[in-house]
Scaffold this active site. Structure first.
Site, short mmCIF file in Angstrom:
data_model
loop_
_atom_site.label_atom_id
_atom_site.label_comp_id
_atom_site.label_asym_id
_atom_site.label_seq_id
_atom_site.Cartn_x
_atom_site.Cartn_y
_atom_site.Cartn_z
CG HIS A 109 11.45 32.39 -7.13
ND1 HIS A 109 11.90 31.29 -7.79
CD2 HIS A 109 11.97 32.31 -5.88
CE1 HIS A 109 12.63 30.55 -6.99
NE2 HIS A 109 12.70 31.15 -5.82
CG HIS A 138 7.05 28.86 -14.63
ND1 HIS A 138 7.47 29.03 -13.34
CD2 HIS A 138 6.94 30.12 -15.14
CE1 HIS A 138 7.63 30.33 -13.10
NE2 HIS A 138 7.29 31.02 -14.16
CG HIS A 151 14.64 25.95 -8.61
ND1 HIS A 151 15.38 27.07 -8.90
CD2 HIS A 151 13.35 26.36 -8.53
CE1 HIS A 151 14.58 28.11 -8.95
NE2 HIS A 151 13.34 27.71 -8.74
NE ARG A 169 10.24 28.71 -3.80
CZ ARG A 169 10.09 28.84 -5.12
NH1 ARG A 169 9.31 29.79 -5.59
NH2 ARG A 169 10.72 28.04 -5.96
CG ASP A 183 5.60 24.07 -7.98
OD1 ASP A 183 4.88 24.98 -7.52
OD2 ASP A 183 6.36 24.24 -8.95
NE ARG A 188 15.80 42.88 -31.74
CZ ARG A 188 16.45 41.97 -32.47
NH1 ARG A 188 17.34 41.18 -31.89
NH2 ARG A 188 16.21 41.85 -33.74
C1 LIG Z 1 12.87 23.12 -12.82
C2 LIG Z 1 13.59 22.53 -14.03
C3 LIG Z 1 12.81 22.96 -15.29
C4 LIG Z 1 14.99 23.09 -14.08
O1 LIG Z 1 15.55 22.64 -15.27
P1 LIG Z 1 17.12 22.67 -15.51
O2 LIG Z 1 17.69 23.96 -15.01
O3 LIG Z 1 17.34 22.32 -16.92
O4 LIG Z 1 17.60 21.48 -14.54
P2 LIG Z 1 19.07 21.01 -14.22
O5 LIG Z 1 20.06 21.67 -15.11
O6 LIG Z 1 19.26 21.11 -12.76
O7 LIG Z 1 19.00 19.45 -14.62
C5 LIG Z 1 20.08 18.60 -14.36
C6 LIG Z 1 19.74 17.19 -14.72
O8 LIG Z 1 18.73 16.71 -13.82
C7 LIG Z 1 17.63 16.26 -14.53
N1 LIG Z 1 16.43 16.69 -13.85
C8 LIG Z 1 16.17 17.93 -13.41
N2 LIG Z 1 14.96 17.96 -12.82
C9 LIG Z 1 14.48 16.70 -12.90
C10 LIG Z 1 13.28 16.10 -12.49
N3 LIG Z 1 12.32 16.85 -11.88
N4 LIG Z 1 13.08 14.81 -12.70
C11 LIG Z 1 14.02 14.05 -13.30
N5 LIG Z 1 15.20 14.55 -13.73
C12 LIG Z 1 15.41 15.88 -13.54
C13 LIG Z 1 17.68 16.97 -15.87
O9 LIG Z 1 16.98 16.28 -16.88
C14 LIG Z 1 19.17 17.01 -16.11
O10 LIG Z 1 19.57 15.76 -16.59
P3 LIG Z 1 20.60 15.66 -17.83
O11 LIG Z 1 21.82 16.36 -17.37
O12 LIG Z 1 20.74 14.18 -18.02
O13 LIG Z 1 19.91 16.36 -18.97
C15 LIG Z 1 13.66 21.00 -13.93
O14 LIG Z 1 14.28 20.64 -12.73
C16 LIG Z 1 12.31 20.34 -14.06
O15 LIG Z 1 11.83 20.15 -15.17
N6 LIG Z 1 11.65 20.03 -12.92
C17 LIG Z 1 10.33 19.46 -12.97
C18 LIG Z 1 9.31 20.56 -13.19
C19 LIG Z 1 9.11 21.43 -11.98
O16 LIG Z 1 8.97 20.93 -10.89
N7 LIG Z 1 9.04 22.75 -12.22
C20 LIG Z 1 8.82 23.71 -11.17
C21 LIG Z 1 10.05 24.52 -10.95
S1 LIG Z 1 9.88 25.55 -9.52
#
Ligand SMILES: CC(C)(COP(=O)(O)OP(=O)(O)OC[C@H]1O[C@@H](n2cnc3c(N)ncnc32)[C@H](O)[C@@H]1OP(=O)(O)O)[C@@H](O)C(=O)NCCC(=O)NCCS
Length: 374
Positions: free
Chosen positions: A186, A221, A260, A269, A311, A355
């Protein structure tokens, strides 16, 4: 002053290097490995073909695949010293810590002499990682010392046989195969980037993978599939799941398995593993977990336009195959080791130490106060 766009943005959207291995969110269904679309690979390929593709750059021929699978089969055995280490890791240890320690110990026992032999080390890791986690799990949970040198045809079947003491059904083996393909690679995700940073210092390949495992461990993650399982199994019906999710969203809780960093509208996926989860639900006669999962997906999209990532439906799929929740993220390792190590090789092939710089936000220059005057 802290600039949120820098510190708080997680380097989102910044190009941090080049890769010929993978595209995310660009072409086809949204994910390609070496130019091949994930939906085609998941439908037609074996995981071992994908693993070969990532380590050798091209899909194998029939003979090439047979030789490669025979090689992997021959590399499943655990050295005695590694068994001893695994037997000494407590039962309540985090299985990702077991993987991290297992990989690190392997690096001590089978030290890298020359990076040109990287493919041998990679093949060994692909073959032995299922043995590492199952040997530890069965020893500490069931009190048995399992034979890891099984005759199973595939990595997925090898894992399930060691876990359950019997060969898996054709359906279970197929789902494992698809799952391992979906998780294999990925682009510059957090754990892969960790591996590349480590590789850029010319460290050995086991150190790169050990660091990547540590990064994958976190719930933002790889750990998300386990957290998603904890969530869905806390509900007894789809209606209850909807009520609870609404409350969680109101409290601004993070719902694991959704959202994501790169994909904006869907994770390619998800549609694939969801289909297999549905098949498994029918096979095992589930009428709770799958409907609960579907309702969660509907509510999250309706309320927040948040979609399931890879996931979410992996949680129910693994559960239906009788895999304990704590082993979900180690399966991710068994697969992603192929992507990590491909990136390590790519980094080493055109290397400059990684770096970056930081914007300084600390105090202005000041002179040192002797300790007795503070
Ligand atoms: C994957 C992840 C870390 C990406 O983080 P990111 O790039 O910061 O996410 P985004 O910028 O798209 O978030 C946009 C908004 O949606 C919210 N959001 C994103 N994923 C969310 C979730 N799973 N549940 C609730 N709210 C969520 C964020 O808090 C953010 O809100 P804000 O603007 O009020 O702060 C995040 O979606 C997450 O924590 N998901 C849950 C964990 C997970 O499933 N991880 C596996 C990834 S493959």
């Amino acid at each position: 002053m802290v600039d949120k766009a820098l510190g708080g943005a997680g380097l989102r959207g910044q190009v941090a290097g080049q890769t010929a291995l993978c595209t995310v969110g660009q072409t086809g269904s949204g994910l390609t490995y070496c130019g091949y679309d994930i939906s085609e690979l998941a439908e037609k390929a074996q995981f071992e073909e994908v693993s070969f593709l990532l380590s050798r750059g091209e899909l194998p021929t029939t003979t090439g695949l047979a030789d490669y699978k025979a090689k992997l089969k021959s590399l499943r055995g655990l050295p005695e010293a590694l068994k001893t280490v695994l037997e000494n890791i407590p039962k309540d240890a985090h299985p990702m810590d077991v993987m991290r320690t297992g990989c690190s110990m392997l690096g001590n026992l089978e030290m890298e002499n020359d990076f040109s032999e990287a493919n041998d080390a990679i093949d060994r890791m692909v073959a032995i990682f299922p043995s590492i986690i199952c040997y530890w799990y069965r020893f500490t949970h069931d009190g048995v010392r399992i034979e890891t040198q099984t005759d199973d045809d595939s990595v997925g079947a090898h894992f399930l046989t060691m876990l359950h003491d019997k060969a898996p059904s054709a359906l279970f083996e197929q789902v494992m195969n698809v799952s391992l393909i979906l998780y294999a690679e990925h682009e510059f995700n957090a754990s892969t980037f960790t591996g590349r940073v480590c590789a850029s210092t010319l460290s050995d390949i086991h150190s790169c993978v050990t660091g990547a495992i540590g990064t994958l461990r976190g719930p933002l993650h790889g750990g998300a599939n386990e957290a998603a399982m904890d969530l869905i199994e806390s509900f007894t019906s789809a209606d209850q799941a909807e009520d609870a999710l609404m409350g969680m969203l109101e409290r601004k809780d993070k719902i694991m398995g959704f959202g994501h960093a790169i994909y904006r509208e869907s994770d390619p996926r998800n549609v694939i593993i969801k289909k297999w989860s549905e098949k498994l639900a029918a096979e095992v006669g589930d009428d709770v977990l799958y409907p609960v999962s579907v309702r969660c997906e509907e509510v999250m999209w309706r309320e927040k336009k948040l979609f399931c990532n890879a996931d979410f439906f992996h949680a129910s799929a693994y559960h239906f195959m009788g895999i304990p929740t704590k082993l979900f993220t180690p399966i991710f390792v068994m697969s992603r080791v192929t992507g990590w190590t491909a990136h390590v090789k790519e980094q080493r092939a055109n290397n400059r130490i990684i770096r970056p710089s930081a914007d300084y936000t600390g105090p202005d220059a000041r002179s040192y106060t002797p300790i007795e005057s503070r």
